[in-house]
Design a protein around this motif. Structure first.
Motif, PDB file in Angstrom:
ATOM      1  N   SER A  94       1.181  -0.768  -0.038  1.00  0.00           N
ATOM      2  CA  SER A  94      -0.176  -0.083  -0.156  1.00  0.00           C
ATOM      3  C   SER A  94       0.826   1.192  -0.021  1.00  0.00           C
ATOM      4  O   SER A  94       2.352   0.911   0.189  1.00  0.00           O
ATOM      5  CB  SER A  94      -0.928  -0.127   1.030  1.00  0.00           C
ATOM      6  OG  SER A  94      -1.639   0.925   1.253  1.00  0.00           O
ATOM      7  N   GLU A  95       0.623   2.150  -0.463  1.00  0.00           N
ATOM      8  CA  GLU A  95       1.174   4.138  -0.661  1.00  0.00           C
ATOM      9  C   GLU A  95       1.138   3.965   0.585  1.00  0.00           C
ATOM     10  O   GLU A  95       2.544   4.816   0.711  1.00  0.00           O
ATOM     11  CB  GLU A  95       0.624   4.505  -0.689  1.00  0.00           C
ATOM     12  CG  GLU A  95       0.993   6.059  -0.881  1.00  0.00           C
ATOM     13  CD  GLU A  95      -0.152   6.776  -1.508  1.00  0.00           C
ATOM     14  OE1 GLU A  95      -1.751   6.783  -1.426  1.00  0.00           O
ATOM     15  OE2 GLU A  95       0.732   7.845  -1.598  1.00  0.00           O
ATOM     16  N   GLU A  96       0.572   3.786   1.606  1.00  0.00           N
ATOM     17  CA  GLU A  96       0.212   3.874   3.166  1.00  0.00           C
ATOM     18  C   GLU A  96       1.378   3.367   4.186  1.00  0.00           C
ATOM     19  O   GLU A  96       1.945   3.809   5.645  1.00  0.00           O
ATOM     20  CB  GLU A  96      -1.099   3.788   3.880  1.00  0.00           C
ATOM     21  CG  GLU A  96      -2.189   4.316   3.459  1.00  0.00           C
ATOM     22  CD  GLU A  96      -1.204   5.715   3.086  1.00  0.00           C
ATOM     23  OE1 GLU A  96      -1.119   6.757   3.525  1.00  0.00           O
ATOM     24  OE2 GLU A  96      -2.533   6.299   2.156  1.00  0.00           O
ATOM     25  N   PHE A 116      -2.273  -1.442  -3.344  1.00  0.00           N
ATOM     26  CA  PHE A 116      -3.318  -0.241  -4.001  1.00  0.00           C
ATOM     27  C   PHE A 116      -3.084   0.932  -3.541  1.00  0.00           C
ATOM     28  O   PHE A 116      -1.927   1.002  -2.435  1.00  0.00           O
ATOM     29  CB  PHE A 116      -4.110  -1.009  -2.972  1.00  0.00           C
ATOM     30  CG  PHE A 116      -4.333  -1.462  -1.428  1.00  0.00           C
ATOM     31  CD1 PHE A 116      -4.191  -1.227  -0.950  1.00  0.00           C
ATOM     32  CD2 PHE A 116      -3.956  -2.748  -1.693  1.00  0.00           C
ATOM     33  CE1 PHE A 116      -3.864  -1.138   0.540  1.00  0.00           C
ATOM     34  CE2 PHE A 116      -3.412  -3.536  -0.611  1.00  0.00           C
ATOM     35  CZ  PHE A 116      -4.119  -3.046   1.147  1.00  0.00           C
ATOM     36  N   ASP A 117      -3.236   2.029  -4.087  1.00  0.00           N
ATOM     37  CA  ASP A 117      -3.322   3.472  -3.178  1.00  0.00           C
ATOM     38  C   ASP A 117      -4.517   3.807  -1.970  1.00  0.00           C
ATOM     39  O   ASP A 117      -6.149   3.446  -3.018  1.00  0.00           O
ATOM     40  CB  ASP A 117      -3.235   4.704  -4.271  1.00  0.00           C
ATOM     41  CG  ASP A 117      -3.092   6.111  -3.658  1.00  0.00           C
ATOM     42  OD1 ASP A 117      -3.565   6.377  -2.634  1.00  0.00           O
ATOM     43  OD2 ASP A 117      -3.002   6.722  -4.515  1.00  0.00           O
ATOM     44  N   PRO A 118      -4.912   3.066  -1.383  1.00  0.00           N
ATOM     45  CA  PRO A 118      -5.813   3.899  -0.896  1.00  0.00           C
ATOM     46  C   PRO A 118      -7.146   4.140  -1.183  1.00  0.00           C
ATOM     47  O   PRO A 118      -8.181   3.772  -0.879  1.00  0.00           O
ATOM     48  CB  PRO A 118      -6.021   3.141   0.798  1.00  0.00           C
ATOM     49  CG  PRO A 118      -4.107   3.194   1.116  1.00  0.00           C
ATOM     50  CD  PRO A 118      -3.488   3.485  -0.012  1.00  0.00           C
ATOM     51  N   LEU A 119      -6.592   5.086  -0.823  1.00  0.00           N
ATOM     52  CA  LEU A 119      -7.074   6.934  -1.312  1.00  0.00           C
ATOM     53  C   LEU A 119      -6.161   7.810  -1.981  1.00  0.00           C
ATOM     54  O   LEU A 119      -5.428   8.378  -1.064  1.00  0.00           O
ATOM     55  CB  LEU A 119      -7.248   7.852   0.442  1.00  0.00           C
ATOM     56  CG  LEU A 119      -8.925   8.386  -0.080  1.00  0.00           C
ATOM     57  CD1 LEU A 119     -10.182   7.627   0.446  1.00  0.00           C
ATOM     58  CD2 LEU A 119      -9.340   9.436   1.335  1.00  0.00           C
ATOM     59  N   ASP A 120      -6.670   7.663  -2.915  1.00  0.00           N
ATOM     60  CA  ASP A 120      -6.465   8.710  -4.183  1.00  0.00           C
ATOM     61  C   ASP A 120      -7.188   9.989  -4.325  1.00  0.00           C
ATOM     62  O   ASP A 120      -8.246  10.166  -3.867  1.00  0.00           O
ATOM     63  CB  ASP A 120      -5.952   8.225  -5.243  1.00  0.00           C
ATOM     64  CG  ASP A 120      -5.157   8.677  -6.430  1.00  0.00           C
ATOM     65  OD1 ASP A 120      -4.065  10.347  -6.041  1.00  0.00           O
ATOM     66  OD2 ASP A 120      -6.480   9.577  -6.968  1.00  0.00           O
TER      67      ASP A 120
HETATM   68 MN    MN Z   1      -3.278   8.352  -1.884  1.00  0.00          MN
END
Ligand code: MN
Ligand code: AHG
Ligand code: MN
Length: 364
Positions: A94-96, A116-120
């Motif tokens: 994840s991005e995070e 994944f990028d959970p929140l773009d």
């Molecule tokens: Mn993001």
């Protein structure tokens, strides 16, 4: 009376994956349904906004030292829990988080790695502007052993599926299993029941128009852009009286998912080019969970996605969070931008336009 049969995600996946061996089709279908279910949950939290405690900073930072929003963390938690529970997922990234995760139970035998990028577009959350989730499904290259970071570093061409979910006025999932691109709309009334979220096929063959008069770029970075992009944008804004002999329109939402969705629906160009600010950082967007899945979707819809000189799907990443220049959208325009990158006289051509800025027109 509307007699068009309603096709739901499960059914569409069965059709899309019918060319795969039955066990692989089932594994990929279940993995994508798991991601879709997680995104339906994220959609609910995003829609509840401040009422769900989803606004504001999380008082933590992510793998790249960027401030995390509460919704970044919530979305990451939902997707990570879903991946941990999915028997077909050997690992995820994840991005995070700086490092990928290996599934406790399925690290050896799971078929897939999910990135994944959970929140773009999380800078847009409090402004109530569309945000999204981006995901990429890769094969687990060393089945039988647990995947390390190296296992994730595959070119986009290897993706078995990719998609994004846009949390806008309605929630839409745009998905490719390498058989074209399909669009599904979340039936929000299904979220009130006990069963799984209902995703209904609302566009079966998404095609990006090859020609366009619309482009998207963060114009505040103009002074840092690489020269071929300077030339391309200058020619667009020169409009009818410039070398393109037509007027262009410009947009910038600052949520890549929303920009790509606009391109999926009516064509256009999206650019986050190489940037001179930090030459070691090639652009702003991340290869594995922003550029690569979007590139597969765009190419499957008849568009093109490049880093300037090469198709993004060919690029082999060196690290999980590697950044890459992204230029994607309507094919005719991306072909033109690539030709500007290849043009040995590009710098000469640019001289014609160097006095022209986005906001200050040259003196007559
Ligand atoms: Mn993001
Ligand atoms: P994220 O919220 O996942 O960090 O991604 C934001 C990305 C992308 O969605 C958008 O196109 C771009 O960053 C916006 O960048 P600027 O703020 O430089 O315009
Ligand atoms: Mn992003």
């Amino acid at each position: 009376m509307n007699t068009t049969p309603v096709v739901e995600l499960t059914e569409a996946l069965a059709l899309n994956l019918s060319g795969l061996p039955a066990d692989a089709a089932q594994a990929l279908s279940e993995t994508l349904l798991t991601i879709a279910q997680a995104c339906a949950a994220i959609s609910e939290v995003a829609a509840q906004g401040a009422l769900a405690g989803a606004h504001g900073l999380a008082s933590s930072s992510n793998s790249q030292g960027e401030d995390q929003k509460k919704l970044d963390v919530m979305a990451d938690d939902v997707l990570s829990a879903a991946m941990a529970a999915c028997p077909h997922v050997a690992g995820w990234a994840s991005e995070e988080h700086e490092m990928p995760f290996v599934s406790d139970e399925h690290g050896n035998q799971g078929r897939y790695l999910v990135v994944f990028d959970p929140l773009d577009g999380s800078s847009n959350i409090e402004a109530n502007i569309s945000v999204g989730t981006i995901f990429s499904v890769l094969p687990h290259p060393y089945r039988g052993t647990t995947p390390g970071e190296m296992g994730f570093l595959q070119p986009g061409q290897q993706q078995v599926a990719a998609g994004y979910v846009l949390y806008g006025p309605c929630t839409v999932m745009v998905l490719t299993c390498r058989q074209g691109v399909q669009m599904f709309t979340l039936d929000r009334s299904s979220l009130r029941g006990e069963g799984p979220a209902r995703w209904v096929l609302t566009q079966s063959e998404v095609r990006i128009p090859v020609a366009t008069r619309e482009f998207a770029i963060n114009a505040s970075n103009q002074r840092f852009w690489e020269k071929p992009v300077q030339r391309y944008v200058a020619e667009c804004i020169a409009g009818e009286s410039g070398p393109r002999h037509k007027d262009f329109n410009m947009r910038w939402v600052a949520s890549m998912v929303a920009e790509v969705h606009r391109i999926m629906t009516r064509g256009g160009v999206f650019m986050y080019p190489r940037d001179e600010r930090e030459p070691r950082k090639a652009g702003r967007l991340r290869h594995m969970y922003e550029a690569s899945p979007m590139a597969l979707l765009v190419e499957q819809a008849g568009g093109r996605a490049v880093n300037g000189t090469h198709d993004l799907l060919e690029v082999v990443p060196d690290t999980l969070h590697q950044r890459v220049p992204v230029l994607l959208g309507s094919k005719e325009e991306i072909d033109r931008i690539v030709s500007y990158h290849a043009d040995p006289h590009e710098n000469v051509s640019w001289q014609l336009f160097k006095t022209r800025s986005l906001f200050v027109q040259p003196q007559a």
